[in-house]
Motif scaffolding. Sequence first.
Motif, PDB file in Angstrom:
ATOM      1  N   ARG A 398      -1.637   3.072  -2.257  1.00 25.61           N
ATOM      2  CA  ARG A 398      -2.105   4.206  -1.466  1.00 25.61           C
ATOM      3  C   ARG A 398      -3.099   3.692  -0.412  1.00 25.61           C
ATOM      4  O   ARG A 398      -3.922   2.818  -0.701  1.00 25.61           O
ATOM      5  N   PRO A 399      -3.024   4.191   0.806  1.00 24.50           N
ATOM      6  CA  PRO A 399      -3.947   3.756   1.868  1.00 24.50           C
ATOM      7  C   PRO A 399      -5.324   4.366   1.666  1.00 24.50           C
ATOM      8  O   PRO A 399      -5.452   5.548   1.352  1.00 24.50           O
ATOM      9  N   ILE A 400      -6.371   3.548   1.842  1.00 23.66           N
ATOM     10  CA  ILE A 400      -7.736   4.060   1.664  1.00 23.66           C
ATOM     11  C   ILE A 400      -8.556   3.886   2.936  1.00 23.66           C
ATOM     12  O   ILE A 400      -9.783   3.983   2.900  1.00 23.66           O
ATOM     13  N   GLY A 401      -7.888   3.624   4.054  1.00 19.36           N
ATOM     14  CA  GLY A 401      -8.575   3.560   5.336  1.00 19.36           C
ATOM     15  C   GLY A 401      -8.855   2.137   5.776  1.00 19.36           C
ATOM     16  O   GLY A 401      -8.961   1.209   4.972  1.00 19.36           O
ATOM     17  N   GLY A 402      -8.954   1.979   7.097  1.00 22.76           N
ATOM     18  CA  GLY A 402      -9.270   0.678   7.663  1.00 22.76           C
ATOM     19  C   GLY A 402      -8.184  -0.350   7.479  1.00 22.76           C
ATOM     20  O   GLY A 402      -8.454  -1.555   7.465  1.00 22.76           O
ATOM     21  N   GLY A 403      -6.945   0.106   7.306  1.00 23.37           N
ATOM     22  CA  GLY A 403      -5.853  -0.829   7.098  1.00 23.37           C
ATOM     23  C   GLY A 403      -5.828  -1.442   5.714  1.00 23.37           C
ATOM     24  O   GLY A 403      -5.100  -2.414   5.473  1.00 23.37           O
ATOM     25  N   PRO A 482      11.451  -4.725 -13.004  1.00 25.75           N
ATOM     26  CA  PRO A 482      10.272  -5.468 -12.530  1.00 25.75           C
ATOM     27  C   PRO A 482      10.164  -5.462 -11.011  1.00 25.75           C
ATOM     28  O   PRO A 482      11.168  -5.433 -10.290  1.00 25.75           O
ATOM     29  N   LEU A 483       8.917  -5.497 -10.564  1.00 22.67           N
ATOM     30  CA  LEU A 483       8.609  -5.563  -9.134  1.00 22.67           C
ATOM     31  C   LEU A 483       7.344  -6.393  -8.989  1.00 22.67           C
ATOM     32  O   LEU A 483       6.374  -6.200  -9.730  1.00 22.67           O
ATOM     33  N   ASP A 484       7.337  -7.339  -8.045  1.00 28.01           N
ATOM     34  CA  ASP A 484       6.146  -8.173  -7.874  1.00 28.01           C
ATOM     35  C   ASP A 484       5.050  -7.383  -7.156  1.00 28.01           C
ATOM     36  O   ASP A 484       5.298  -6.337  -6.548  1.00 28.01           O
ATOM     37  N   LEU A 485       3.836  -7.907  -7.213  1.00 27.85           N
ATOM     38  CA  LEU A 485       2.679  -7.177  -6.700  1.00 27.85           C
ATOM     39  C   LEU A 485       2.733  -7.000  -5.194  1.00 27.85           C
ATOM     40  O   LEU A 485       2.300  -5.956  -4.671  1.00 27.85           O
ATOM     41  N   VAL A 486       3.223  -7.992  -4.484  1.00 32.03           N
ATOM     42  CA  VAL A 486       3.292  -7.870  -3.030  1.00 32.03           C
ATOM     43  C   VAL A 486       4.211  -6.711  -2.651  1.00 32.03           C
ATOM     44  O   VAL A 486       3.880  -5.875  -1.788  1.00 32.03           O
ATOM     45  N   ALA A 487       5.369  -6.630  -3.302  1.00 31.35           N
ATOM     46  CA  ALA A 487       6.293  -5.526  -3.020  1.00 31.35           C
ATOM     47  C   ALA A 487       5.692  -4.192  -3.454  1.00 31.35           C
ATOM     48  O   ALA A 487       5.880  -3.172  -2.781  1.00 31.35           O
ATOM     49  N   ALA A 488       4.957  -4.180  -4.566  1.00 35.85           N
ATOM     50  CA  ALA A 488       4.330  -2.940  -5.026  1.00 35.85           C
ATOM     51  C   ALA A 488       3.300  -2.443  -4.023  1.00 35.85           C
ATOM     52  O   ALA A 488       3.140  -1.224  -3.823  1.00 35.85           O
ATOM     53  N   SER A 489       2.579  -3.361  -3.388  1.00 34.77           N
ATOM     54  CA  SER A 489       1.573  -2.954  -2.408  1.00 34.77           C
ATOM     55  C   SER A 489       2.210  -2.379  -1.146  1.00 34.77           C
ATOM     56  O   SER A 489       1.541  -1.680  -0.382  1.00 34.77           O
ATOM     57  N   GLU A 490       3.481  -2.688  -0.931  1.00 38.04           N
ATOM     58  CA  GLU A 490       4.177  -2.219   0.263  1.00 38.04           C
ATOM     59  C   GLU A 490       5.026  -0.988  -0.003  1.00 38.04           C
ATOM     60  O   GLU A 490       5.720  -0.503   0.893  1.00 38.04           O
ATOM     61  N   ALA A 491       5.000  -0.470  -1.240  1.00 41.87           N
ATOM     62  CA  ALA A 491       5.794   0.713  -1.577  1.00 41.87           C
ATOM     63  C   ALA A 491       5.274   1.937  -0.838  1.00 41.87           C
ATOM     64  O   ALA A 491       4.089   2.022  -0.483  1.00 41.87           O
ATOM     65  N   LYS A 492       6.166   2.892  -0.635  1.00 41.77           N
ATOM     66  CA  LYS A 492       5.778   4.125   0.058  1.00 41.77           C
ATOM     67  C   LYS A 492       4.796   4.908  -0.800  1.00 41.77           C
ATOM     68  O   LYS A 492       5.084   5.242  -1.945  1.00 41.77           O
ATOM     69  N   PRO A 493       3.612   5.203  -0.296  1.00 41.36           N
ATOM     70  CA  PRO A 493       2.597   5.890  -1.114  1.00 41.36           C
ATOM     71  C   PRO A 493       2.945   7.342  -1.345  1.00 41.36           C
ATOM     72  O   PRO A 493       3.713   7.954  -0.592  1.00 41.36           O
TER      73      PRO A 493
END
Length: 812
Positions: A398-403, A482-493
């Motif tokens: 989820r985005p929390i601001g400031g990129g 399974p999903l790696d962390l990099v891909a999880a960080s790029e998932a649609k929030p």
Amino acid sequence: MAEAADFQRMNPSPARRWLRRAVTVMLCAPLVGGLLGGPVAPAAHASDTASGSRMVDVSLNTLTPSAPGKDDTLTISGTVLNEGKQTITGAEVDLRLGAKLTGRSAIDRAAQRTGFDRNVDGGAVGDKHTVKLPELVSGVSREFSLSVPVEELDLGDEGVYQLGVSLSGQTPDEPFEQVLGIERTFLPWQPEAPEKKTHLTYLWPLISSTHLTSETGSDAQQTPVFEDESLAREIAPDGRLGQLVALGSELPVTWVIDPDLLATVDAMTRNYEVKNGSDTVPGRNQAVAKQWLSSVQRAVQGDKVIALPFADPDLASLAHRGKNVSGSLSHLQQATEVAERTVETIIHQKPSVDFAWPVEGAIDSSIVDVATSAGAHNVIARSDSLRDDLSYTPTAARPIGGGTTAVVADARLSKAFEGDMLNSSASTLAVQRFLAQTLAVSLQDPDHQRSIVVGPQRTPTVSQAQSMARALEALDQRWTQPLDLVAASEAKPDANAVTKVPPSSRYPGHLREQELPAQAFQDIRATQIALNDFKVILTAMDRVETPFSRAIDREMSTSWRGQTEAARQYRVEVRTNLQGLSEEVQLIEKSQITLSGRSATIPVTVQNRLVQGVDHLVLRLSSDNAARLSLDGDKGVDERPIKVKGGHSQSVKFNAQSNVNGQVQMTAQLYTEDGKPYGAKMQFTVKVSEFTPTVMLVIAGGVLLLVLAGVRMYTQRKRASAHDGAAEQEGTAEQDQAAEDPDGDSGEAAGEPAPAGAGDASSPAAEEGSPGEPEGPAGDIDGPDPGQPSDPAPDTRPESGNPSGTGEKVDR
């Protein structure tokens, strides 16, 4: 008011009268029953909620398969222990299937319940699956094992079912069958694979505490020094880190690695030393270190690797107590830069350094600011820190601001294997609860595929790691993938998920108490300043800068939480070690010296006991009374550049001119080229005197030489006169003879006598040289001294650092 109350008591309302009657009947019923029928035997179900249901401790040691299919047979084994004071007879172990649990909160409530309730726990599965036990005496335990085909459980739709194992029996005080103990767990039931599986990211941490000191050997390899051999036990095949690598190599996980751990183990693969009191002994675990590193290289092949900043710095401590100390945040930036190089060099895989992981995923606005200051764009948080008020579990990213993206790990799943997992029953229950929670998440909205992240404890024990591995093996992509962390960080929030970061006041108090104190960052700053001042004079600064910079990184490690005194002691040792090295370059102390005559040179010696050379230093000598003793003409200060090879000393000479007799205080101080004092200053006293005992001795010697020369000249002249008189008499005789013999040959005898002493080897001029003024006292010169044979060589081997002897004379 009182009258009104009395009126109400005299005339109660119909509702109040009905309530009184009902209460009266309830209170009198037991009394009437006792009078009419005597003792009444309680019904079997009446005892189901009695305190006797806690008389026996039931433990479930194994449950296989953890997530059964419809054709499987469920097998459960465990033990029962009579914790009461009475013997239990007619003991039976039964399997009970409760109702399907709806939602994750229902699972939590079921796990917290104690006692037995037939309406919730359900009836026994069947008599043929009951295990009968012999008499169970107080304090005695019995093992059991029961099996039942899954199809006989009559499971309904997919979901999570409560599964209980109970022990029923009788006691002398209560001679009727009753449930005396029960243990509950969960049975996840998913007979068919779902169309959309939940994405699951499981972090697998390879993190340890600090093991390396800042000390290194003076050899070319800079042999590292370890605090102890505890890391060797961790990386052994049966050790904590050895097991983590072995288990993780077979699991779909994302590796989260502290580069300091890799660097430390890599140092163990070569020669290393281990502290042993005030001394060190050779380390002997090179083979174990090589084996572990090789296993890590194989295990991470094809998996995503996340590199934390070097030494896993405590982001919360930096944010709350360190960011206001100058230079603290710069260490985080350097630790991030070093991390990528370290991991790629040692395990030959390029990591991602775009993630920050605060302790327990607890974040606030200041922690996020610090975490992102080093370049990280993702912060691993936890759902108990960034809370959602939703009926379902949202996607982790989820985005929390400031990129910046917060990757929010699920708190229930992340904490599933904390605590003591050595107990097989605790491990079994934790595995079943983990599986139940993941299935409950998937069933919340089967048509909406979500991504969840699990961030377990940073340093799991062997038993915790084994339990985590069993859970992931049992899951086996049944309802997750399974999903790696990099891909999880790029998932649609999820649009409904909370994105507001809590303020600093919301940070958990128990975590704040464990933070590094503000003084720790002040100490770190002082050490960094000392390192900066020291390294600029070195010709091979990497030998010092690298080990001490990494030691400073370790001073901020998360592993120091809860170890305040140990952390302080480590900082003291680093600073002491650095100070000891810097003091290897020093001025050799001088005692009082005496200066005679108008001019001379004052030597000052710089000693370098390091194995490398020093440069970029300036030696400054100053006089506190330039009118009495000046340097470099009429100045009170003079300085010389210094460059000394490793293990050598350099003697530097300063020209001095004396003007008035008396004592003068001199101060010698080393400086770096940018004008910062280096090391301690050295002071000594110069006594200015025109005639010293040495000078008087030289003059007396000169006078004595003159006297001796005069005596000898007198003696030689007296002898010469006697010789001339004899020659004159002989000449007269010859002249008389010639007169008598005018035809005789006068030859050489008739010539002029040579000048006294001419060509006479015995003459003073030929024997002593010119009898003029003798040489003046040695060193009584004007201008710079060209040097004396007794002067120390400009570049010498190491010499004593003790003060000069009493009565030292200045070089002239």
